[in-house]
Design an enzyme around this catalytic site. Structure first.
Site, PDB file in Angstrom:
ATOM      1  NE  ARG A   1      -1.453   8.908  -3.708  1.00  0.00           N
ATOM      2  CZ  ARG A   1      -0.689   9.496  -2.801  1.00  0.00           C
ATOM      3  NH1 ARG A   1       0.451   8.929  -2.439  1.00  0.00           N
ATOM      4  NH2 ARG A   1      -1.051  10.630  -2.252  1.00  0.00           N
TER       5      ARG A   1
ATOM      6  CD  GLU B   1      -1.163   1.862   0.927  1.00  0.00           C
ATOM      7  OE1 GLU B   1      -1.532   2.612   1.876  1.00  0.00           O
ATOM      8  OE2 GLU B   1      -0.255   2.169   0.145  1.00  0.00           O
TER       9      GLU B   1
ATOM     10  CG  HIS C   1       1.595   4.663   2.640  1.00  0.00           C
ATOM     11  ND1 HIS C   1       0.482   4.595   1.838  1.00  0.00           N
ATOM     12  CD2 HIS C   1       2.091   5.918   2.470  1.00  0.00           C
ATOM     13  CE1 HIS C   1       0.307   5.755   1.220  1.00  0.00           C
ATOM     14  NE2 HIS C   1       1.275   6.577   1.594  1.00  0.00           N
TER      15      HIS C   1
END
Length: 336
Positions: A236, A265, A288
């Site tokens: 994270r 993001e 990601h």
């Protein structure tokens, strides 16, 4: 029956087709959908699927027919779970579909940085050949010290790869796992995070994000790392104080950084807290995608559909995660 799936940019054809084959009306919404639009769509929805889009108390209150919220992925930080619990709406994630996959991605970032693969690739593309001078000198993982922050399933997979696979010494910081359990996975437990970081050549983050782990790696922790240390985060983004990270990288106080996750993001080349890291030879920025393999996506689709059908058929929803936030639920769930 109606289902709403957010984050439509993440292609999930098997999930979408599986729901429609059961006669479910499926509405797909993009990343960044305004809260009011999502509230309007879920007002008559039976099922809500989400990945990154925040599911707030207002959204849950607007969803008068909602029977369940399914996170097609692992992290549940974006869901207001107390608001769902107050309504008796089960919240479930898919915790096990990519543990090996994500560990492999973390290890790939580690190897790529240790062997300077991005900058060597760029030089080869530019010049056609390079000779072995000091600019390209890599580092071994064998014999080095790997530190793991978090030793759950993904962390233990990383430990196996580094220890049994590459003969690294593996240290672990995890207040929730005892020394005997770590030792069974080839990990030496260290109770003091800063003390562990001082010993490490490589550090990989594999812990959940909560109030106690937000900015767990801050200025003080970054200062503990060797100037040659490589830091990898596929967990994270907010586990790291990203402002402090940028300062450390720009000052040359780290040997390399590999990131797949970010506090904000999507990432952007301009106007993002981490924009200054683009284009650096000692940094790898991945969008990601640590979870994104063919095999993992098949597992994700199968498990997500199983949870969706439990919700839509009124059966108890299987909670496979050991996250205490999900284990507090009492309505229409079963723990496995």
């Amino acid at each position: 029956m109606k289902a709403v799936r957010t984050d439509q940019e993440i292609e999930c054809p098997e999930i979408d087709a599986g729901l429609r084959a059961r006669g479910v009306e499926l509405v797909a919404l993009p990343d960044g959908v305004p809260e009011d639009r999502l509230m309007w769509e879920v007002a008559d929805a039976d099922l809500l699927l989400m990945c990154y889009t925040p599911i707030t108390a207002r959204i849950i209150a607007a969803a008068k027919r909602l029977r369940g919220i399914v996170k097609y992925g692992v992290g549940i930080d974006a869901i207001d779970i107390p608001a769902a619990m107050a309504r008796g709406i089960p919240v479930v994630n898919v915790p096990d579909y990519a543990q090996e996959t994500v560990a492999e991605a973390a290890f790939a970032l580690t190897i790529a940085l240790a062997r300077r693969l991005p900058e060597i690739g760029q030089a080869m593309e530019r010049d056609g050949w390079i000779w072995p001078d000091g600019r390209w000198l890599g580092r071994d993982i064998a014999g080095a010290t790997m530190g793991l922050v978090g030793t759950g399933k993904i962390g233990r997979s990383m430990a196996r790869m580094a220890g049994a696979g590459f003969r690294a010494r593996v240290l672990g910081y995890d207040p929730h796992v005892d020394a005997a359990a770590m030792a069974a996975s080839g990990i030496e437990k260290v109770d003091d995070l800063q003390a562990m970081l001082r010993q490490c050549d490589f550090v990989s983050l594999h812990t959940m994000l909560n109030a106690s782990t937000r900015h767990l790696i801050g200025r003080a922790e970054l200062a503990c790392l060797k100037p040659s240390a490589i830091l990898v985060n596929v967990s994270r983004g907010a586990l790291i104080d990203e402002a402090a990270l940028v300062e450390a990288v720009l000052a040359g106080r780290l040997g390399g950084v590999g990131l797949d996750v970010y506090g904000q993001e999507p990432l952007a080349k301009e106007g993002h807290p981490l924009s200054a890291l683009f284009g650096r030879p000692d940094v790898i920025l991945s969008p990601h995608l640590a979870f994104f393999t063919d095999e993992a996506m098949r597992r994700l689709s199968d498990d997500t559909l199983a949870r969706c059908f439990e919700v839509l058929e009124g059966r108890p929803v299987e909670i496979r995660s050991h996250d205490p936030r999900l284990r507090m639920q009492e309505h229409n769930v079963v723990f496995v």
